[in-house]
Design an enzyme around this catalytic site. Structure first.
Site, PDB file in Angstrom:
ATOM      1  N   GLU A 118      -9.890  -2.102   5.134  1.00  0.00           N
ATOM      2  CA  GLU A 118     -10.558  -1.809   6.393  1.00  0.00           C
ATOM      3  C   GLU A 118     -11.835  -2.645   6.507  1.00  0.00           C
ATOM      4  OE1 GLU A 118      -8.758  -0.202   8.325  1.00  0.00           O
ATOM      5  OE2 GLU A 118      -8.303   1.856   7.741  1.00  0.00           O
ATOM      6  N   ASN A 158      -7.935  -3.176  14.096  1.00  0.00           N
ATOM      7  CA  ASN A 158      -9.312  -3.453  13.659  1.00  0.00           C
ATOM      8  C   ASN A 158      -9.381  -4.656  12.713  1.00  0.00           C
ATOM      9  OD1 ASN A 158      -8.186  -2.439  11.331  1.00  0.00           O
ATOM     10  ND2 ASN A 158      -9.612  -0.751  11.058  1.00  0.00           N
ATOM     11  N   ASP A 187       0.825  -1.210   0.000  1.00  0.00           N
ATOM     12  CA  ASP A 187       0.000   0.000   0.000  1.00  0.00           C
ATOM     13  C   ASP A 187       0.860   1.262   0.000  1.00  0.00           C
ATOM     14  OD1 ASP A 187       0.880  -0.597   2.579  1.00  0.00           O
ATOM     15  OD2 ASP A 187      -1.109  -1.060   3.327  1.00  0.00           O
ATOM     16  N   HIS A 201      -7.549  -5.055   9.965  1.00  0.00           N
ATOM     17  CA  HIS A 201      -7.240  -4.791   8.548  1.00  0.00           C
ATOM     18  C   HIS A 201      -5.960  -5.512   8.129  1.00  0.00           C
ATOM     19  CE1 HIS A 201      -4.869  -0.771   9.402  1.00  0.00           C
ATOM     20  NE2 HIS A 201      -4.024  -1.766   9.310  1.00  0.00           N
TER      21      HIS A 201
END
Ligand code: F6R
Length: 240
Positions: free
Chosen positions: A143, A136, A67, A138
């Protein structure tokens, strides 16, 4: 999924680097999917040591990073391009022409996604994809969402990710968007290594091991890949 629990992050870094050494020495032109963030840094340090000791060479290796932030110059001190050069690429014999990143400033995100997918395919696919995990759940910047994604896309970062990563940017507000490999791109890797260290990752690690596969917990998709190694320190594994 094969889960291995280690005493601490240093032990993981040694084991992870050994996995790379085996791959690189059996396939000197291997294609590596790489991650940024704090978690892989000790592994990269061990890879640099192995390179300095003449145990491995990156000269024929191709890399694809997961990313990159949008709205940030690629040479900005906080870009993932800079991160990878500072933490690995500038310290080993990698051929810069074989280093691949998503362009966070691409004017056409769909075209950029296609370009990356085609480059991965042309390289023969990713042999070993390294992943960290967000608090979370990810992976890359996928996400929690209503659906699993496929190829690379532009994502709006969640508040939880911003809360975790703002510290790297100091007083400057961090980007709100990133280009990220999609879940499909990650799942097409031949082998996946996920590393998680520290107590903050314990809930996400527990969710990953619950067996439920849901896009609300993006990492849970790894349950459906047939060659995944998870390396955890005791703190990240504490809820297992
Ligand atoms: C980084 C990435 C992210 C991180 C994750 C954990 O390229 O894709 O998914 O792996 O946010 O970050 P750290 O390791 O900083 O806790």
């Amino acid at each position: 999924m094969e889960t291995r629990i280690f005493e601490n992050a240093e032990e993981i870094a040694v084991a992870a680097a050994e996995l790379y050494k085996e791959l690189i020495n059996s396939k000197p032109d291997a294609v590596l999917g790489l991650a940024t963030g704090a978690t892989p840094v000790p592994t990269y340090q061990n890879l640099i040591k192995m390179y300095e000791n003449g145990e491995i060479s990156f000269k024929d290796i191709t890399t694809f990073n997961l990313d990159e932030y949008c709205d940030l110059d690629k040479n900005d001190k906080n870009s993932y391009y800079t991160f990878m050069h500072e933490n690995l690429f500038s310290k080993v014999d990698i051929d810069e022409s074989k280093v691949n990143f998503l362009d966070g400033n691409a004017p056409d995100c769909d075209a950029e996604s296609k370009r990356y997918a085609e480059a991965i395919k042309a390289a023969g696919g990713i042999d070993l994809q390294l992943l960290g995990i967000g608090t979370n759940g990810h992976i890359a910047f996928n996400e929690p969402a209503d659906e699993f994604t496929d190829e690379a896309f532009k994502v709006t970062l969640t508040q939880s990710t911003i809360d975790s990563n703002q510290k790297y940017f100091g007083d400057v507000p961090m980007p709100r968007y990133a280009m990220t490999m999609g879940i499909g791109s990650i799942m097409r890797s031949k082998k996946i290594l996920l590393i998680a260290t520290g107590e903050a990752k314990a809930d996400a690690v527990k969710a990953l091991h619950s067996g439920e596969v849901t896009p609300r917990i993006p990492c849970s998709i790894l349950n459906q890949h047939d060659d995944v190694i998870i390396m955890l320190d005791k703190a990240a594994a504490k809820l297992l």
